[in-house]
Design a protein around this motif. Sequence first.
Motif, PDB file in Angstrom:
ATOM      1  N   SER A 371       9.021  45.627  -3.544  1.00 51.90           N
ATOM      2  CA  SER A 371       8.475  46.987  -3.570  1.00 51.90           C
ATOM      3  C   SER A 371       8.021  47.437  -2.180  1.00 51.90           C
ATOM      4  O   SER A 371       8.309  48.563  -1.758  1.00 51.90           O
ATOM      5  CB  SER A 371       7.312  47.090  -4.563  1.00 51.90           C
ATOM      6  N   LEU A 372       7.305  46.585  -1.453  1.00 51.13           N
ATOM      7  CA  LEU A 372       6.892  46.944  -0.092  1.00 51.13           C
ATOM      8  C   LEU A 372       8.117  47.095   0.805  1.00 51.13           C
ATOM      9  O   LEU A 372       8.155  47.962   1.682  1.00 51.13           O
ATOM     10  CB  LEU A 372       5.940  45.902   0.476  1.00 51.13           C
ATOM     11  N   LEU A 373       9.126  46.264   0.565  1.00 47.23           N
ATOM     12  CA  LEU A 373      10.367  46.369   1.329  1.00 47.23           C
ATOM     13  C   LEU A 373      11.040  47.711   1.072  1.00 47.23           C
ATOM     14  O   LEU A 373      11.460  48.404   2.003  1.00 47.23           O
ATOM     15  CB  LEU A 373      11.310  45.224   0.959  1.00 47.23           C
ATOM     16  N   GLU A 374      11.143  48.085  -0.209  1.00 49.81           N
ATOM     17  CA  GLU A 374      11.740  49.379  -0.549  1.00 49.81           C
ATOM     18  C   GLU A 374      10.972  50.515   0.128  1.00 49.81           C
ATOM     19  O   GLU A 374      11.577  51.465   0.656  1.00 49.81           O
ATOM     20  CB  GLU A 374      11.731  49.592  -2.065  1.00 49.81           C
ATOM     21  N   ALA A 375       9.655  50.432   0.117  1.00 51.33           N
ATOM     22  CA  ALA A 375       8.830  51.494   0.688  1.00 51.33           C
ATOM     23  C   ALA A 375       9.154  51.719   2.163  1.00 51.33           C
ATOM     24  O   ALA A 375       9.353  52.859   2.598  1.00 51.33           O
ATOM     25  CB  ALA A 375       7.346  51.165   0.507  1.00 51.33           C
ATOM     26  N   VAL A 376       9.221  50.651   2.953  1.00 52.57           N
ATOM     27  CA  VAL A 376       9.430  50.830   4.397  1.00 52.57           C
ATOM     28  C   VAL A 376      10.887  51.151   4.717  1.00 52.57           C
ATOM     29  O   VAL A 376      11.169  51.980   5.595  1.00 52.57           O
ATOM     30  CB  VAL A 376       8.950  49.598   5.208  1.00 52.57           C
ATOM     31  N   VAL A 377      11.827  50.517   4.009  1.00 47.25           N
ATOM     32  CA  VAL A 377      13.241  50.775   4.287  1.00 47.25           C
ATOM     33  C   VAL A 377      13.591  52.227   4.010  1.00 47.25           C
ATOM     34  O   VAL A 377      14.194  52.922   4.839  1.00 47.25           O
ATOM     35  CB  VAL A 377      14.153  49.839   3.464  1.00 47.25           C
TER      36      VAL A 377
END
Length: 524
Positions: A371-377
Amino acid sequence: MISRRADVIVIGSGLAGLMAAEILSLQKNVILITKSNLEQSNSRLAQGGIAAAISDADDWRDHFFDTVMAGGFHNKQQITEKLVKKGPELIEKLLQLGVTFDRQPNGSWALGKEGAHRRRRILHAGGDATGKELIDCLLSRVKEHVTIFEHEMALDFLIDEGQCVGVTTKNENGNLVTYYADFTILASGGAGQLYSVTSNGKNATGDGLAMAYRAGARLADMEFIQFHPTMAVKDKRAIGLVSEAVRGEGARLITSQGHFIMEGIHDDEDLGPRDVVARAIHQALLHDEKVYLSIAEISNFKERFPSITQLCKEAQIDTSAGKIPVAPGAHFFMGGVDTNEVGETTVPRLYAVGEVARTGVHGANRLASNSLLEAVVFANEVAQHILSQPFSFEAYYQPSIHPLESKVTLPQATEIQEIMSKYVGITRDHDGLMKAKRWFESFEPMITNNHLLHVSVEQKTICNLLTVGYLVTLSALLRTESRGGHYRMDYPQANDDWLGLQTYCLYPSDPNVQEKVENIKTTV
């Protein structure tokens, strides 16, 4: 009515919103609006970390495979590939922004392992305070370049000739404010407060989802809701999240009778996909078993998980006894406002990013720490796409304000939570879903009424919860299979393949969905 103008408006102060605002603010005039204060967001609560294939023993293909396996093969393949390929690049960007991830004594990354990951690829910061570290770092930068309005609730988008030209809000003094912008970014988070037990903060009430629906945007995969297996509980009340990283370090789920819950349930046992683990705990609780997370094998628990230790201490749970009482809680929405790979919704000039968006990278069940990865990407993708677009749109559209019908009595939030938890929760069936559907339909005017502005923040929040609860219920009725976070007791588990998958999209003007909904109404 107060009026303001900006190049870009960002709604939400979680990781996705802050990341997009940070990138855009270096070149454009950005206004950020948040419902509470800047420090309150689900992103800040994230304990486990951010997943990325950055070690020599890992590869984006392995991360991709783990993601689609956990997602029940319902993921959008090309966008999921972009997510995992861009991961290392965005980790480097976070490092450049000043984020400090934990390292081993020898200087190498301290990579954790979580459920359904076959490799150690979870970067964490502050032990189990990754979200806090990320948010604090970005806030320190955003405050210098972005105009911020706190304690201001977004009510409805301004749609002029089919395009989003801004948003109407209500500030803490009760005044209505209209914001006009070339582009609007929705980053308002999820809707965990639909349920009685949730890991989400109190402001996760689905406001952005409901606003987008009322504006005519397409929503998709609303039936897929992830329940985190391990909420710490005291006296049957959830007190906070116990990160999956705890099981990644060796903790095991056990009953008061000494039975290891996940034995024989999944090949990966306690590190199985979240939906599988949550259902196993749910079934044990239904049989009046008490469920604990045994942490006795983690010798450095207090040092590795200081936030969880403090959480337990405040709730008077003694971690030195070697176990933490747990239960599943609503955690993450895989569905949301349908977007493409650069965050565009079906409403021109309206973007969505973070948990409120349905990019398709999570499929039917989100892989831990994606989820944090999706947010920044995708915050980066949204920002870069907006920067490539012309800024020449002018509008001063005034909405027609609709009154609250005096004959309608709104329910309490707890009533909505009871309906959702009972009929649209971890397990579902046709009869229960139909009961929920009929209940929501008794409040239909509050679900479809756009620009209901002369109401209190509390009343608007209830309208949003009703809207999102209704849409989740409809989507759960339409999907007559069990897949990922959507489990139908009256239908079998879906095959693990991409063949014949259908995504159910909901938006007010879609005749196909309306026809299907009408058909459901007759199958009582």
